[in-house]
Design an enzyme around this catalytic site. Structure first.
Site, PDB file in Angstrom:
ATOM      1  N   PRO A 269       0.823  -1.214   0.000  1.00  0.00           N
ATOM      2  CA  PRO A 269       0.000   0.000   0.000  1.00  0.00           C
ATOM      3  C   PRO A 269       0.856   1.263   0.000  1.00  0.00           C
ATOM      4  CG  PRO A 269       0.040  -1.007   2.184  1.00  0.00           C
ATOM      5  CD  PRO A 269       0.724  -1.959   1.254  1.00  0.00           C
ATOM      6  N   MET A 270       0.475   2.226  -0.827  1.00  0.00           N
ATOM      7  CA  MET A 270       1.210   3.496  -0.882  1.00  0.00           C
ATOM      8  C   MET A 270       0.241   4.663  -0.917  1.00  0.00           C
ATOM      9  SD  MET A 270       4.368   2.666  -3.454  1.00  0.00           S
ATOM     10  CE  MET A 270       3.349   1.677  -4.507  1.00  0.00           C
TER      11      MET A 270
ATOM     12  N   SER B 144      -4.039   1.613  -0.282  1.00  0.00           N
ATOM     13  CA  SER B 144      -3.848   2.384   0.949  1.00  0.00           C
ATOM     14  C   SER B 144      -5.121   3.156   1.298  1.00  0.00           C
ATOM     15  CB  SER B 144      -2.699   3.380   0.757  1.00  0.00           C
ATOM     16  OG  SER B 144      -2.724   4.371   1.764  1.00  0.00           O
TER      17      SER B 144
ATOM     18  N   GLN C  78      -5.849  -1.773   2.792  1.00  0.00           N
ATOM     19  CA  GLN C  78      -5.053  -1.447   3.992  1.00  0.00           C
ATOM     20  C   GLN C  78      -5.733  -0.343   4.788  1.00  0.00           C
ATOM     21  OE1 GLN C  78      -2.943   1.723   4.003  1.00  0.00           O
ATOM     22  NE2 GLN C  78      -2.673   1.408   6.206  1.00  0.00           N
TER      23      GLN C  78
ATOM     24  N   LYS D 176       0.261  -5.615   9.524  1.00  0.00           N
ATOM     25  CA  LYS D 176       1.454  -5.128   8.801  1.00  0.00           C
ATOM     26  C   LYS D 176       2.322  -4.240   9.690  1.00  0.00           C
ATOM     27  CE  LYS D 176       2.722  -2.428   4.653  1.00  0.00           C
ATOM     28  NZ  LYS D 176       3.131  -1.083   5.049  1.00  0.00           N
TER      29      LYS D 176
ATOM     30  N   HIS E 137       8.238  -0.566   7.090  1.00  0.00           N
ATOM     31  CA  HIS E 137       7.567   0.529   6.376  1.00  0.00           C
ATOM     32  C   HIS E 137       8.505   1.152   5.332  1.00  0.00           C
ATOM     33  CE1 HIS E 137       3.689   2.822   6.955  1.00  0.00           C
ATOM     34  NE2 HIS E 137       4.261   3.569   6.055  1.00  0.00           N
TER      35      HIS E 137
HETATM   36  C1  LIG Z   1       5.208   6.657  -1.095  1.00  0.00           C
HETATM   37  C2  LIG Z   1       4.905   5.610  -0.067  1.00  0.00           C
HETATM   38  C3  LIG Z   1       3.695   5.656   0.614  1.00  0.00           C
HETATM   39  C4  LIG Z   1       3.383   4.676   1.556  1.00  0.00           C
HETATM   40  N1  LIG Z   1       2.158   4.689   2.156  1.00  0.00           N
HETATM   41  C5  LIG Z   1       1.793   3.660   2.951  1.00  0.00           C
HETATM   42  C6  LIG Z   1       0.456   3.564   3.427  1.00  0.00           C
HETATM   43  O1  LIG Z   1      -0.380   4.400   3.120  1.00  0.00           O
HETATM   44  N2  LIG Z   1       0.147   2.511   4.221  1.00  0.00           N
HETATM   45  C7  LIG Z   1       1.061   1.551   4.578  1.00  0.00           C
HETATM   46  O2  LIG Z   1       0.741   0.612   5.301  1.00  0.00           O
HETATM   47  N3  LIG Z   1       2.347   1.622   4.110  1.00  0.00           N
HETATM   48  C8  LIG Z   1       2.709   2.622   3.303  1.00  0.00           C
HETATM   49  N4  LIG Z   1       3.972   2.652   2.776  1.00  0.00           N
HETATM   50  C9  LIG Z   1       4.914   1.564   3.085  1.00  0.00           C
HETATM   51  C10 LIG Z   1       4.764   0.434   2.045  1.00  0.00           C
HETATM   52  O3  LIG Z   1       3.526  -0.199   2.161  1.00  0.00           O
HETATM   53  C11 LIG Z   1       5.852  -0.643   2.206  1.00  0.00           C
HETATM   54  O4  LIG Z   1       5.884  -1.085   3.534  1.00  0.00           O
HETATM   55  C12 LIG Z   1       7.241  -0.157   1.789  1.00  0.00           C
HETATM   56  O5  LIG Z   1       7.162   0.865   0.835  1.00  0.00           O
HETATM   57  C13 LIG Z   1       8.017  -1.310   1.221  1.00  0.00           C
HETATM   58  O6  LIG Z   1       9.267  -0.906   0.797  1.00  0.00           O
HETATM   59  P1  LIG Z   1       9.673  -0.609  -0.747  1.00  0.00           P
HETATM   60  O7  LIG Z   1       8.952   0.613  -1.147  1.00  0.00           O
HETATM   61  O8  LIG Z   1      11.138  -0.414  -0.647  1.00  0.00           O
HETATM   62  O9  LIG Z   1       9.270  -1.812  -1.579  1.00  0.00           O
HETATM   63  C14 LIG Z   1       4.317   3.636   1.852  1.00  0.00           C
HETATM   64  C15 LIG Z   1       5.536   3.613   1.162  1.00  0.00           C
HETATM   65  C16 LIG Z   1       5.827   4.564   0.206  1.00  0.00           C
HETATM   66  C17 LIG Z   1       7.126   4.470  -0.545  1.00  0.00           C
END
Ligand SMILES: Cc1cc2nc3c(=O)[nH]c(=O)nc-3n(C[C@H](O)[C@H](O)[C@H](O)COP(=O)(O)O)c2cc1C
Length: 410
Positions: free
Chosen positions: A114-115, A143, A164, A290, A314
């Protein structure tokens, strides 16, 4: 609760068979897929292109971590340090990458993490990535703070849609429970509860870049935008990213700023174990917790009814002293083995990384930035390309290492 399994079945060839006399190497192929492969042989090449096409504040928001980026770097270093002793003499050319998670079949042991605010890097990123995940048959985790709505994503990605949740504690979790209800009604296959944001973290690059939502031009950010004309045009056409999941609670007249203010003020505070228990009761379906890094927390989540644990720091964005997710994984897998499906994310950029995750005990891995960078670099074609990279590299890694995928995870 169902554990992940996988079987060996013949895999379709991922690239067209070369004609006799075509010579050695794939460099001469002229399809769009081959062109992308030459231009972006790795996720790092896609990220470099994304960086060129986007303003600095947007790129940094996605690429950056918390504090001094130690947790971010640690994820990558720890993955690189995972060694696999290959075994030879077995013919695994028919090995399948099919993966079953919570009773559903997927094409590959990787999903989209999720992002939130993905639309800042490129407009419509959520919907484009969800559509690519549907085409590729890999899980897509939406997300809470995506720039699309639960209902739209469910229509775009009906077979691979997970949701998420970040909770909104006020009014006895009225909004949190309504988001869960909407995800259930829309047909989300799994609910992912993110535990690792008890407080907003200090993302130094965002502070330095003066990042605000909605975007307000300053001399510096205006210069940034001027250097990214395609991004600026796309943003002008599509409008600034909105936190669309909250529109029903603020009304159709709510401005982009109203929605951002709501998220900033109301979506705060820890997700407590009491809330996890409540959300477990409210949700009928697989529940994944998570952001877990300690075996005792994993144990607690499972005792409250979690079906899956997503081991994660994260992406290095919350706590700079946190261990790399891939290092935290083995003791967690050992603790909950046979009781929950263990997943992992953080710095996954290749098929080899997926094999490393499997070898360390994960049923599947998730990747965030790899997909978002691919979209900003090359649009929907970039997304199909990054899926092909993961698929081909994972298959090669399985064969090269002598790992029949159905092997017990060890
Ligand atoms: C731009 C961005 C926004 C994110 N937003 C969320 C979110 O809204 N909810 C969440 O559980 N994790 C969020 N994350 C964490 C990601 O779900 C994940 O744990 C992490 O990005 C994994 O690493 P990677 O980007 O190196 O693959 C976010 C990560 C990024 C890069």
């Amino acid at each position: 609760m169902e554990a992940a399994t996988a079987q060996i079945t013949p895999a379709p060839p991922s690239a067209p068979a070369p004609k006799a006399g075509a010579g050695w190497g794939s460099g001469g192929l002229s399809s769009e897929a081959a062109r992308l492969r030459r231009r972006f042989p790795t996720v790092a090449d896609l990220a470099a292109q994304a960086r060129r096409r986007t303003p600095r504040f947007a790129y940094d928001f996605v690429a950056g971590g918390v504090g001094d980026d130690h947790g971010l770097a640690r994820n990558r270093q720890a993955l690189d340090a995972v060694q696999i002793v290959p075994r030879y003499g077995i013919d695994l050319r028919g090995v399948s990458t099919e993966t079953t998670l919570f009773g559903r079949g997927y094409a590959l042991p990787v999903g989209v993490a999720p992002m939130g605010l993905a639309g800042l890097l490129w407009p419509d990123a959520d919907e484009a990535i969800a559509a690519a995940a549907q085409r590729a048959r890999i899980p897509y985790v939406m997300s809470t703070v995506a720039n699309s709505s639960i209902e739209r994503i469910a229509r775009i990605a009906p077979d691979v849609f997970w949701y998420q949740l970040y909770s909104v504690p006020e009014n006895d979790h009225a909004v949190s429970l309504d988001l869960i209800r909407r995800a259930q009604a829309a047909g989300a296959h799994a609910l992912v509860l993110t535990m690792d944001v008890p407080v907003r973290s200090k993302r130094v690059r965002d502070v330095r870049n003066g990042l605000v939502v909605p975007f307000r031009p300053t001399l510096r950010t205006a210069w940034d935008v001027a250097r990214a004309p395609l991004w600026a045009l796309a943003m002008l056409r599509r409008g600034q990213p909105r936190f669309r999941n909250f529109e029903p609670y603020l009304g159709p007249e709510a401005s982009t700023g109203d929605l951002a203010g709501f998220v900033y003020q109301k979506m705060t505070g820890p997700l407590t174990w009491e809330s996890v228990a409540r959300f477990r009761d409210a949700w009928r379906g697989p529940l994944v917790v998570k952001g877990i890094l300690h075996p005792d927390d994993a144990d607690k989540a499972v005792s409250l009814g979690a079906d899956g644990i997503l081991v994660s720091n994260h992406g290095g964005r919350q706590f700079d002293a946190a261990p790399a997710a891939i290092d935290a994984l083995p003791p967690i897998e050992e603790r909950v083995r046979g009781r929950a499906t263990v997943l992992v994310d953080g710095a996954m950029v290749s098929g080899l990384d997926l094999l490393r995750a499997r070898k360390r005990g994960a049923a599947a891995a998730f990747a965030g930035r790899a997909f978002l960078m691919a979209y900003a670099a090359a649009g929907a074609d970039g997304l199909d390309h990054v899926v092909r990279l993961f698929t081909e590299e994972f298959r090669t890694a399985l064969i090269q290492s002598g790992t029949p995928f159905h092997d017990p995870v060890s």
